[in-house]
Design an enzyme around this catalytic site. Sequence first.
Site, short mmCIF file in Angstrom:
data_model
loop_
_atom_site.label_atom_id
_atom_site.label_comp_id
_atom_site.label_asym_id
_atom_site.label_seq_id
_atom_site.Cartn_x
_atom_site.Cartn_y
_atom_site.Cartn_z
N GLY A 19 9.05 -43.42 1.61
CA GLY A 19 7.78 -43.98 1.13
C GLY A 19 7.19 -44.98 2.10
N ARG A 22 2.53 -46.53 3.34
CA ARG A 22 1.67 -47.66 3.00
C ARG A 22 2.50 -48.73 2.28
NH1 ARG A 22 0.18 -43.27 -0.28
NH2 ARG A 22 -1.39 -42.76 1.27
N GLY A 23 1.85 -49.85 1.99
CA GLY A 23 2.48 -50.88 1.16
C GLY A 23 3.75 -51.45 1.75
N ILE A 24 4.74 -51.65 0.90
CA ILE A 24 5.99 -52.30 1.31
C ILE A 24 6.71 -51.49 2.38
CG2 ILE A 24 8.29 -52.94 0.50
CD1 ILE A 24 6.96 -53.71 -2.19
N GLY A 25 6.79 -50.19 2.21
CA GLY A 25 7.49 -49.37 3.19
C GLY A 25 6.89 -49.49 4.58
N LYS A 44 5.10 -38.28 1.81
CA LYS A 44 4.44 -37.00 1.54
C LYS A 44 3.08 -36.88 2.21
CE LYS A 44 4.65 -35.14 -2.50
NZ LYS A 44 4.48 -34.92 -3.95
N TYR A 173 10.30 -45.67 -17.48
CA TYR A 173 10.21 -46.32 -16.18
C TYR A 173 11.41 -47.23 -15.94
CZ TYR A 173 8.60 -49.30 -12.35
OH TYR A 173 8.51 -49.99 -11.18
N LYS A 177 14.14 -47.14 -12.79
CA LYS A 177 14.35 -48.24 -11.84
C LYS A 177 15.76 -48.81 -11.96
CE LYS A 177 11.94 -49.59 -9.24
NZ LYS A 177 11.61 -49.12 -7.86
#
Length: 288
Positions: A19, A22-25, A44, A173, A177
């Site tokens: 992942g 974008r973002g944290i990754g 993806k 969810y 997690k």
Amino acid sequence: MLRAEKMPTLKNKTILITGATRGIGREIALRCARDGANIVVTGKTVEAHPKLPGTIHSVAAEVVAAGGRALAIQLDVRDEVAIAQTVARAAAEFGGIDALINNASAIHLANTQDISMKHFDLMWGVNARATFACSQACIPHLKNAAQNGVAHILTLSPPLNFSAKWFQDHTAYTLSKYGMSMCTIGLAAELAADAQAKNIAVNSLWPRTLIATSAIAVNFPKEILAASRKPTIVADAAYEILTRNPLSKTANGNFYIDEDVLRDVGVRDFSIYSPIPDAELITDLFLD
């Protein structure tokens, strides 16, 4: 203090991130790249999304610009065959794998009667199952890396908080997690008992506050975005964890909180991580 046990650099270390578009990754990829790390950028997205920025190729280009080497691989983390192929390709390209970042995650906050099994399966597959499958595929390569003293599985998942309030509105969810978090507990103990794998550190990392990812920006009111921190805070914390000596007994099986990690290494001013100065921040899920 984390810094007292830090390894000198991530230069030439190979880090596979799920992942990472974008973002944290993406931020973890760029932070490690500044040390000269080899980054396996997986996700993806190979063509630009109309609303969300970033593809595996654009992030790979940013990694190179930041000083690292990059390998972009399209990956659906629900596909164990694709995972095995990705890990093999990454190890062949860079001569091994030193760290796995289980960052990919899916979220759908709905109660049991309102959620479809399609959404349940998506979250379980991307969260708990993928964490297990990616870790399983990387362990043989991490064992080799551990012989040189540096190997890590770091999963973006919360500490296990069994208060009913964290289940009652989104049981599905939470299950997915917490499944990621239980992988951390299990693998930390399992690998510590393995003579060849005992120097692999396995930990989880979770943000103290909501994080201002692109998904938040697109799908939530501006007030929520304003009450969130930038993904760079999680990336900086991840870097501190990854550069910690995994031979230390205190560096394994932990559920780190980003703010606590950075406080431990002397950070006191967190305003740099807030899009809006002095904003009242929202504490993330699973933290009291």
